[in-house]
Motif scaffolding. Sequence first.
Motif, mmCIF file in Angstrom:
data_model
loop_
_atom_site.group_PDB
_atom_site.id
_atom_site.type_symbol
_atom_site.label_atom_id
_atom_site.label_comp_id
_atom_site.label_asym_id
_atom_site.label_seq_id
_atom_site.Cartn_x
_atom_site.Cartn_y
_atom_site.Cartn_z
ATOM 1 N N GLY A 1 -4.376 0.331 -0.046
ATOM 2 C CA GLY A 1 -3.937 -0.651 -1.016
ATOM 3 C C GLY A 1 -4.716 -1.942 -0.972
ATOM 4 N N THR A 2 -4.018 -3.076 -0.974
ATOM 5 C CA THR A 2 -4.667 -4.383 -0.986
ATOM 6 C C THR A 2 -5.456 -4.620 0.290
ATOM 7 N N THR A 3 -5.014 -4.041 1.412
ATOM 8 C CA THR A 3 -5.743 -4.198 2.680
ATOM 9 C C THR A 3 -7.145 -3.640 2.559
ATOM 10 N N TYR A 4 -7.280 -2.499 1.881
ATOM 11 C CA TYR A 4 -8.589 -1.886 1.668
ATOM 12 C C TYR A 4 -9.492 -2.831 0.882
ATOM 13 N N GLN A 5 -8.932 -3.452 -0.154
ATOM 14 C CA GLN A 5 -9.730 -4.366 -0.977
ATOM 15 C C GLN A 5 -10.148 -5.597 -0.188
ATOM 16 N N ASN B 1 0.833 -1.204 0.000
ATOM 17 C CA ASN B 1 0.000 0.000 0.000
ATOM 18 C C ASN B 1 0.864 1.249 0.000
ATOM 19 N N TYR B 2 0.208 2.387 -0.152
ATOM 20 C CA TYR B 2 0.925 3.663 -0.227
ATOM 21 C C TYR B 2 1.568 4.018 1.106
ATOM 22 N N LYS B 3 0.975 3.582 2.206
ATOM 23 C CA LYS B 3 1.568 3.856 3.517
ATOM 24 C C LYS B 3 2.951 3.228 3.619
ATOM 25 N N ILE B 4 3.088 1.988 3.180
ATOM 26 C CA ILE B 4 4.387 1.319 3.189
ATOM 27 C C ILE B 4 5.349 2.034 2.243
ATOM 28 N N CYS B 5 4.840 2.506 1.103
ATOM 29 C CA CYS B 5 5.687 3.257 0.167
ATOM 30 C C CYS B 5 6.242 4.510 0.825
ATOM 31 N N LEU C 1 -0.925 13.326 -4.433
ATOM 32 C CA LEU C 1 -1.820 14.411 -4.851
ATOM 33 C C LEU C 1 -2.793 13.946 -5.925
ATOM 34 N N LEU C 2 -2.337 13.057 -6.794
ATOM 35 C CA LEU C 2 -3.240 12.530 -7.825
ATOM 36 C C LEU C 2 -4.366 11.725 -7.192
ATOM 37 N N ALA C 3 -4.024 10.885 -6.210
ATOM 38 C CA ALA C 3 -5.058 10.098 -5.529
ATOM 39 C C ALA C 3 -6.034 11.003 -4.783
ATOM 40 N N TRP C 4 -5.512 12.067 -4.145
ATOM 41 C CA TRP C 4 -6.389 13.016 -3.439
ATOM 42 C C TRP C 4 -7.297 13.753 -4.414
ATOM 43 N N LYS C 5 -6.747 14.150 -5.565
ATOM 44 C CA LYS C 5 -7.528 14.872 -6.559
ATOM 45 C C LYS C 5 -8.640 13.991 -7.124
ATOM 46 N N ARG C 6 -8.378 12.704 -7.278
ATOM 47 C CA ARG C 6 -9.384 11.790 -7.831
ATOM 48 C C ARG C 6 -10.288 11.185 -6.754
ATOM 49 N N LYS C 7 -10.129 11.669 -5.504
ATOM 50 C CA LYS C 7 -10.932 11.195 -4.376
ATOM 51 C C LYS C 7 -10.767 9.688 -4.154
ATOM 52 N N GLU C 8 -9.557 9.200 -4.353
ATOM 53 C CA GLU C 8 -9.261 7.787 -4.150
ATOM 54 C C GLU C 8 -8.125 7.586 -3.147
ATOM 55 N N PHE C 9 -7.865 8.620 -2.345
ATOM 56 C CA PHE C 9 -6.694 8.553 -1.472
ATOM 57 C C PHE C 9 -6.837 7.468 -0.401
ATOM 58 N N LYS C 10 -8.051 7.289 0.124
ATOM 59 C CA LYS C 10 -8.237 6.270 1.153
ATOM 60 C C LYS C 10 -7.896 4.884 0.625
ATOM 61 N N GLN C 11 -8.394 4.581 -0.547
ATOM 62 C CA GLN C 11 -8.094 3.283 -1.153
ATOM 63 C C GLN C 11 -6.625 3.209 -1.553
#
Length: 382
Positions: A354-358, A181-185, A340-350
């Motif tokens: 990452g895979t944990t969310y899914q 996930n992005y947190k690990i990144c 910023l791209l994820a925040w702009k597309r309103k997908e930052f939480k997912q």
Amino acid sequence: MKVQLYAPPTPEFDASVIIMLAIAVFTVAMGGFWSGAAEKAKQSVTALHAGEERTDSGDLTLYSPLKVLLFVVLMCVMLVLMYFFYKYLVYVIIVIFCLASATGLYSCLEALLNAVGCSKLSVSCGEKSFSVRNLLLAAVCITLAVVWGVYRNEDRWIWILQDILGIAFCLNFMKTITLSNYKICVILLSLLLLYDVFFVFITPFLTPNGESIMVQVALGPGAGGEKGGGDVVVPADPTPSYEKLPVVMRIPRFSAWAENLCEMQFSILGYGDIIIPGLLVAYCHRFDVWIGSSNRIYYVSCTVAYTLGLVLTFVIMLLTKMGQPALLYLVPFTLLTSGLLAWKRKEFKQFWAGTTYQVLDSSREPLIPDGDAEYPSTVRKC
């Protein structure tokens, strides 16, 4: 009688920097693309064999912050050990590189042949069957790794083979090691940014000769030059008094070839400056696969950010005339762009989970079907 030595002025810019930029961007882009393609194939297999547990994957996923921290600590310990016991540990690293690069080259060539539809031509021997194609590939890869190991100090030409093996090593690493996930990144890239800056800029104040530990280890004892695209003077003598670690891409400076026949100068870039941001690019492509993005918006954006960050690294290196820790520029460029791209597309939480969310999302669905009208929607989402 007066004797004078004349040295032509060395130009500030050399075309080898452009080639180095192309190699780095190609490796990162292909590594990220391969990782995403593998994730898409994995999803297809999972869909065809629903309920079966997949056990044939050799991928290693980093999903725990504690494991990431332990990984970085081990890197620091290994670098310090290399600094103090270089003449002993350098041969261990050379052997590991030969094995890892041969494996990486085999994986890359096998994937390429599978993509073009080359048959394996299996041959049976008793109860066992062997693939002639895979045996030939293994023989070629092992031979190239052994040739590099034997002629590793022939700097006039061996840099070509080292770069080929290095590209294969980086590609296979980015495909095999995945970040969940992005947190690990964020944790991994931030820690390695501090690691890079500390061992390049801070350690010169701690070493007796004023040389940074990173440069000393990367270039070998007694070698000049700087990390991050700088130049290193390599004597023409094919038997130098020290071994060099195979941890950098090397491109000879074209201007130095025309000016000096007795020694070579190289533009260099460490494998870590390719692999570490490449892991984030690979995660972005896998996320594109998870959300079904047809235009691969995260993958393309992160690759462009890496390119711009590397260009900035080379520009600052040329302006300051000293080597730069490339992660100092690559990490902010890639992390901020993708976040910023994820925040702009309103997908930052997912994107963050990452895979944990899914997994959490899919685990909630079978509990109460959406068609069950006797429960309110707030209960179903609880």
